[in-house]
Design a protein around this motif. Structure first.
Motif, PDB file in Angstrom:
ATOM      1  N   PHE A  55       0.820  -1.204   0.000  1.00  0.00           N
ATOM      2  CA  PHE A  55       0.000   0.000   0.000  1.00  0.00           C
ATOM      3  C   PHE A  55       0.861   1.264   0.000  1.00  0.00           C
ATOM      4  CE2 PHE A  55      -3.261  -3.017   0.809  1.00  0.00           C
ATOM      5  CZ  PHE A  55      -4.427  -2.437   0.326  1.00  0.00           C
ATOM      6  N   ASP A  56       2.128   1.157   0.414  1.00  0.00           N
ATOM      7  CA  ASP A  56       3.035   2.305   0.276  1.00  0.00           C
ATOM      8  C   ASP A  56       3.209   2.669  -1.194  1.00  0.00           C
ATOM      9  OD1 ASP A  56       3.407   2.484   2.985  1.00  0.00           O
ATOM     10  OD2 ASP A  56       5.316   1.417   2.991  1.00  0.00           O
ATOM     11  N   ARG A  57       3.202   1.654  -2.041  1.00  0.00           N
ATOM     12  CA  ARG A  57       3.413   1.878  -3.479  1.00  0.00           C
ATOM     13  C   ARG A  57       2.240   2.614  -4.117  1.00  0.00           C
ATOM     14  NH1 ARG A  57       4.496  -2.864  -8.046  1.00  0.00           N
ATOM     15  NH2 ARG A  57       4.222  -1.520  -9.863  1.00  0.00           N
ATOM     16  N   ILE A  58       1.042   2.374  -3.623  1.00  0.00           N
ATOM     17  CA  ILE A  58      -0.125   2.987  -4.274  1.00  0.00           C
ATOM     18  C   ILE A  58      -0.579   4.265  -3.574  1.00  0.00           C
ATOM     19  CG2 ILE A  58      -0.873   0.746  -5.127  1.00  0.00           C
ATOM     20  CD1 ILE A  58      -3.114   0.798  -3.076  1.00  0.00           C
ATOM     21  N   ALA A  59       0.037   4.598  -2.457  1.00  0.00           N
ATOM     22  CA  ALA A  59      -0.330   5.839  -1.764  1.00  0.00           C
ATOM     23  C   ALA A  59      -0.148   7.023  -2.704  1.00  0.00           C
ATOM     24  CB  ALA A  59       0.517   6.020  -0.514  1.00  0.00           C
ATOM     25  N   GLY A  60      -1.161   7.872  -2.787  1.00  0.00           N
ATOM     26  CA  GLY A  60      -1.099   9.063  -3.609  1.00  0.00           C
ATOM     27  C   GLY A  60      -1.365   8.853  -5.081  1.00  0.00           C
ATOM     28  N   THR A  61      -1.547   7.599  -5.513  1.00  0.00           N
ATOM     29  CA  THR A  61      -1.809   7.330  -6.927  1.00  0.00           C
ATOM     30  C   THR A  61      -3.310   7.325  -7.198  1.00  0.00           C
ATOM     31  OG1 THR A  61      -1.952   4.909  -6.704  1.00  0.00           O
ATOM     32  CG2 THR A  61       0.248   5.872  -6.993  1.00  0.00           C
ATOM     33  N   ARG A  62      -3.659   7.262  -8.470  1.00  0.00           N
ATOM     34  CA  ARG A  62      -5.061   7.122  -8.830  1.00  0.00           C
ATOM     35  C   ARG A  62      -5.424   5.654  -8.784  1.00  0.00           C
ATOM     36  NH1 ARG A  62      -8.191  10.635 -13.441  1.00  0.00           N
ATOM     37  NH2 ARG A  62     -10.311   9.974 -12.891  1.00  0.00           N
ATOM     38  N   ILE A  63      -6.516   5.337  -8.109  1.00  0.00           N
ATOM     39  CA  ILE A  63      -6.955   3.955  -8.020  1.00  0.00           C
ATOM     40  C   ILE A  63      -8.430   3.872  -8.431  1.00  0.00           C
ATOM     41  CG2 ILE A  63      -5.293   3.480  -6.178  1.00  0.00           C
ATOM     42  CD1 ILE A  63      -8.876   3.140  -5.263  1.00  0.00           C
ATOM     43  N   ALA A  64      -8.834   2.676  -8.835  1.00  0.00           N
ATOM     44  CA  ALA A  64     -10.236   2.424  -9.169  1.00  0.00           C
ATOM     45  C   ALA A  64     -10.773   1.344  -8.247  1.00  0.00           C
ATOM     46  CB  ALA A  64     -10.383   1.994 -10.630  1.00  0.00           C
ATOM     47  N   ASP A  65     -11.918   1.615  -7.633  1.00  0.00           N
ATOM     48  CA  ASP A  65     -12.632   0.627  -6.822  1.00  0.00           C
ATOM     49  C   ASP A  65     -13.832   0.196  -7.656  1.00  0.00           C
ATOM     50  OD1 ASP A  65     -13.679  -0.956  -4.873  1.00  0.00           O
ATOM     51  OD2 ASP A  65     -14.014   0.629  -3.414  1.00  0.00           O
ATOM     52  N   ILE A  66     -13.719  -0.974  -8.283  1.00  0.00           N
ATOM     53  CA  ILE A  66     -14.698  -1.429  -9.276  1.00  0.00           C
ATOM     54  C   ILE A  66     -15.614  -2.465  -8.639  1.00  0.00           C
ATOM     55  CG2 ILE A  66     -15.022  -2.408 -11.568  1.00  0.00           C
ATOM     56  CD1 ILE A  66     -12.208  -1.510 -12.282  1.00  0.00           C
ATOM     57  N   GLY A  67     -16.934  -2.266  -8.809  1.00  0.00           N
ATOM     58  CA  GLY A  67     -17.897  -3.098  -8.101  1.00  0.00           C
ATOM     59  C   GLY A  67     -17.904  -2.722  -6.638  1.00  0.00           C
ATOM     60  N   ALA A  68     -17.978  -1.417  -6.380  1.00  0.00           N
ATOM     61  CA  ALA A  68     -17.594  -0.854  -5.081  1.00  0.00           C
ATOM     62  C   ALA A  68     -18.710  -0.774  -4.053  1.00  0.00           C
ATOM     63  CB  ALA A  68     -17.016   0.547  -5.301  1.00  0.00           C
ATOM     64  N   ALA A  69     -19.935  -1.220  -4.375  1.00  0.00           N
ATOM     65  CA  ALA A  69     -21.062  -1.072  -3.445  1.00  0.00           C
ATOM     66  C   ALA A  69     -21.239   0.406  -3.092  1.00  0.00           C
ATOM     67  CB  ALA A  69     -20.874  -1.949  -2.215  1.00  0.00           C
ATOM     68  N   ASP A  70     -21.091   0.787  -1.809  1.00  0.00           N
ATOM     69  CA  ASP A  70     -21.186   2.204  -1.422  1.00  0.00           C
ATOM     70  C   ASP A  70     -19.835   2.912  -1.463  1.00  0.00           C
ATOM     71  OD1 ASP A  70     -23.921   1.993  -0.990  1.00  0.00           O
ATOM     72  OD2 ASP A  70     -23.715   1.616   1.167  1.00  0.00           O
ATOM     73  N   GLY A  71     -18.784   2.197  -1.863  1.00  0.00           N
ATOM     74  CA  GLY A  71     -17.472   2.823  -2.011  1.00  0.00           C
ATOM     75  C   GLY A  71     -16.685   2.980  -0.735  1.00  0.00           C
ATOM     76  N   ASP A  72     -17.050   2.264   0.336  1.00  0.00           N
ATOM     77  CA  ASP A  72     -16.412   2.466   1.640  1.00  0.00           C
ATOM     78  C   ASP A  72     -14.887   2.368   1.558  1.00  0.00           C
ATOM     79  OD1 ASP A  72     -19.105   2.273   2.190  1.00  0.00           O
ATOM     80  OD2 ASP A  72     -18.861   1.036   3.973  1.00  0.00           O
ATOM     81  N   PHE A  73     -14.384   1.331   0.882  1.00  0.00           N
ATOM     82  CA  PHE A  73     -12.938   1.130   0.847  1.00  0.00           C
ATOM     83  C   PHE A  73     -12.247   2.247   0.067  1.00  0.00           C
ATOM     84  CE2 PHE A  73      -8.919  -1.122  -0.052  1.00  0.00           C
ATOM     85  CZ  PHE A  73      -8.620  -1.535   1.237  1.00  0.00           C
ATOM     86  N   GLY A  74     -12.886   2.719  -0.986  1.00  0.00           N
ATOM     87  CA  GLY A  74     -12.326   3.838  -1.736  1.00  0.00           C
ATOM     88  C   GLY A  74     -12.227   5.097  -0.909  1.00  0.00           C
ATOM     89  N   PHE A  75     -13.250   5.370  -0.093  1.00  0.00           N
ATOM     90  CA  PHE A  75     -13.197   6.542   0.784  1.00  0.00           C
ATOM     91  C   PHE A  75     -12.058   6.408   1.799  1.00  0.00           C
ATOM     92  CE2 PHE A  75     -17.680   6.758  -0.624  1.00  0.00           C
ATOM     93  CZ  PHE A  75     -17.672   8.052  -1.135  1.00  0.00           C
ATOM     94  N   PHE A  76     -11.821   5.183   2.264  1.00  0.00           N
ATOM     95  CA  PHE A  76     -10.703   4.952   3.178  1.00  0.00           C
ATOM     96  C   PHE A  76      -9.370   5.241   2.495  1.00  0.00           C
ATOM     97  CE2 PHE A  76      -7.435   1.753   4.305  1.00  0.00           C
ATOM     98  CZ  PHE A  76      -7.063   2.267   5.543  1.00  0.00           C
ATOM     99  N   LEU A  77      -9.193   4.776   1.260  1.00  0.00           N
ATOM    100  CA  LEU A  77      -7.935   4.993   0.549  1.00  0.00           C
ATOM    101  C   LEU A  77      -7.702   6.476   0.280  1.00  0.00           C
ATOM    102  CD1 LEU A  77      -8.023   2.035  -1.984  1.00  0.00           C
ATOM    103  CD2 LEU A  77      -6.672   2.211   0.114  1.00  0.00           C
ATOM    104  N   GLU A  78      -8.766   7.209   0.040  1.00  0.00           N
ATOM    105  CA  GLU A  78      -8.629   8.648  -0.134  1.00  0.00           C
ATOM    106  C   GLU A  78      -8.207   9.307   1.181  1.00  0.00           C
ATOM    107  OE1 GLU A  78     -11.335  12.284  -1.847  1.00  0.00           O
ATOM    108  OE2 GLU A  78     -12.154  11.093  -0.192  1.00  0.00           O
ATOM    109  N   ALA A  79      -8.892   8.958   2.258  1.00  0.00           N
ATOM    110  CA  ALA A  79      -8.665   9.623   3.543  1.00  0.00           C
ATOM    111  C   ALA A  79      -7.308   9.286   4.142  1.00  0.00           C
ATOM    112  CB  ALA A  79      -9.778   9.254   4.523  1.00  0.00           C
ATOM    113  N   GLU A  80      -6.885   8.021   4.037  1.00  0.00           N
ATOM    114  CA  GLU A  80      -5.683   7.579   4.733  1.00  0.00           C
ATOM    115  C   GLU A  80      -4.424   7.565   3.864  1.00  0.00           C
ATOM    116  OE1 GLU A  80      -5.251   6.945   7.908  1.00  0.00           O
ATOM    117  OE2 GLU A  80      -7.335   7.403   8.398  1.00  0.00           O
ATOM    118  N   LEU A  81      -4.582   7.343   2.550  1.00  0.00           N
ATOM    119  CA  LEU A  81      -3.413   7.226   1.686  1.00  0.00           C
ATOM    120  C   LEU A  81      -3.330   8.329   0.640  1.00  0.00           C
ATOM    121  CD1 LEU A  81      -3.202   3.362   1.064  1.00  0.00           C
ATOM    122  CD2 LEU A  81      -2.009   4.742   2.766  1.00  0.00           C
ATOM    123  N   GLY A  82      -4.276   9.245   0.653  1.00  0.00           N
ATOM    124  CA  GLY A  82      -4.231  10.345  -0.294  1.00  0.00           C
ATOM    125  C   GLY A  82      -4.426   9.934  -1.731  1.00  0.00           C
ATOM    126  N   CYS A  83      -5.118   8.822  -1.966  1.00  0.00           N
ATOM    127  CA  CYS A  83      -5.351   8.351  -3.328  1.00  0.00           C
ATOM    128  C   CYS A  83      -6.430   9.179  -4.024  1.00  0.00           C
ATOM    129  CB  CYS A  83      -5.779   6.883  -3.325  1.00  0.00           C
ATOM    130  SG  CYS A  83      -4.505   5.740  -2.758  1.00  0.00           S
TER     131      CYS A  83
END
Length: 248
Positions: A55-83
């Motif tokens: 996850f150090d490698r993807i911190a700050g990069t653009r990521i896609a959460d595909i099939g994301a339901a309500d997107g909870d994990f994507g919001f976490f990656l934005e908040a904690e890793l700056g994605c």
């Protein structure tokens, strides 16, 4: 960041987000009812050795959460890793038509972008390149998983994927070591007509290889002995970390 720290941050984020969801519970639709943040436990079991810091490698990069339901994990990656996060799902088959993800964008003052895309109908992604895609629990809902994985391998460096697999067909034929897939009847698994292909482990690994992915880590959870494609108590899930052989 070591994965243990990431896991603890994810669990704390989950508690805060669940409390927030309860606080703003909408009257016109329901939140996705399953705990998508619990995938952090499966990722913990999946990742080994140097991949514990992936996850150090993807911190700050653009990521896609595909099939994301309500997107909870994507919001976490934005908040904690700056994605920079693209939440992607097919609105007609999303539990609440992606209204949950859009409500959270507004409530959390988030920059996550929500996209309605049917990957089977016309493969399009909002960006040309992603540091990683999260593709959890979606593969068996695709009519053409080969094409979608192949296209993702052209656009993403890493892919975290999970899907249901099977060791036996419903009549008991052993398929674990054969590179095959089982095509479900529309009513066969949870009476859900959006379930299509359940691969054997050998079939899934060959699919990854032929679509341009290298398997970095792999594990299975659930029913790991005599699993089959349709019985609820015989449900086995594979989790894999894949590295693209095409974006290097």
């Amino acid at each position: 960041m070591d994965f243990e720290t990431l896991r603890e941050r994810a669990l704390a984020f989950r508690e805060d987000l669940l409390a927030r969801k309860d606080e703003i519970a909408p009257s016109d639709f329901g939140w996705y009812p399953y705990d998508t943040m619990a995938n952090i436990f499966h990722l913990d079991a999946l990742l080994s050795g140097p991949q514990r810091q992936v996850f150090d490698r993807i911190a700050g990069t653009r990521i896609a959460d595909i099939g994301a339901a309500d997107g909870d994990f994507g919001f976490f990656l934005e908040a904690e890793l700056g994605c920079q996060v693209d939440v992607i799902d097919n609105a007609p088959t999303n539990f609440n038509g992606l209204r949950g993800a859009r409500r959270l964008v507004a409530e959390l003052d988030s920059k996550v972008q929500v996209h309605e895309i049917d990957l089977d109908a016309q493969f399009e992604l909002p960006a040309e390149h992603y540091g990683a895609v999260f593709f959890l629990g979606l593969l068996y809902h695709l009519k053409n998983p080969f094409f979608v994985l192949e296209q993702l391998a052209e656009r993403a460096d890493l892919c975290f994927v999970s899907t249901r697999i099977a060791q036996l067909t419903p009549d008991g034929t052993r398929i674990q070591q054969q590179p095959v897939a089982y095509l479900l009847d529309p009513t066969e698994a949870n009476n859900d007509a959006t379930n299509f292909w359940i691969f054997s482990e050998a079939g899934l690994r060959r699919l990854f290889d032929r679509t341009g992915w290298e398997v970095v880590d792999f594990t299975t959870v659930g029913c790991t002995q005599d699993s089959n494609p349709s019985a609820q108590d015989r449900d086995e899930r594979a989790f894999a970390l894949l590295r693209s052989k095409r974006t290097r």
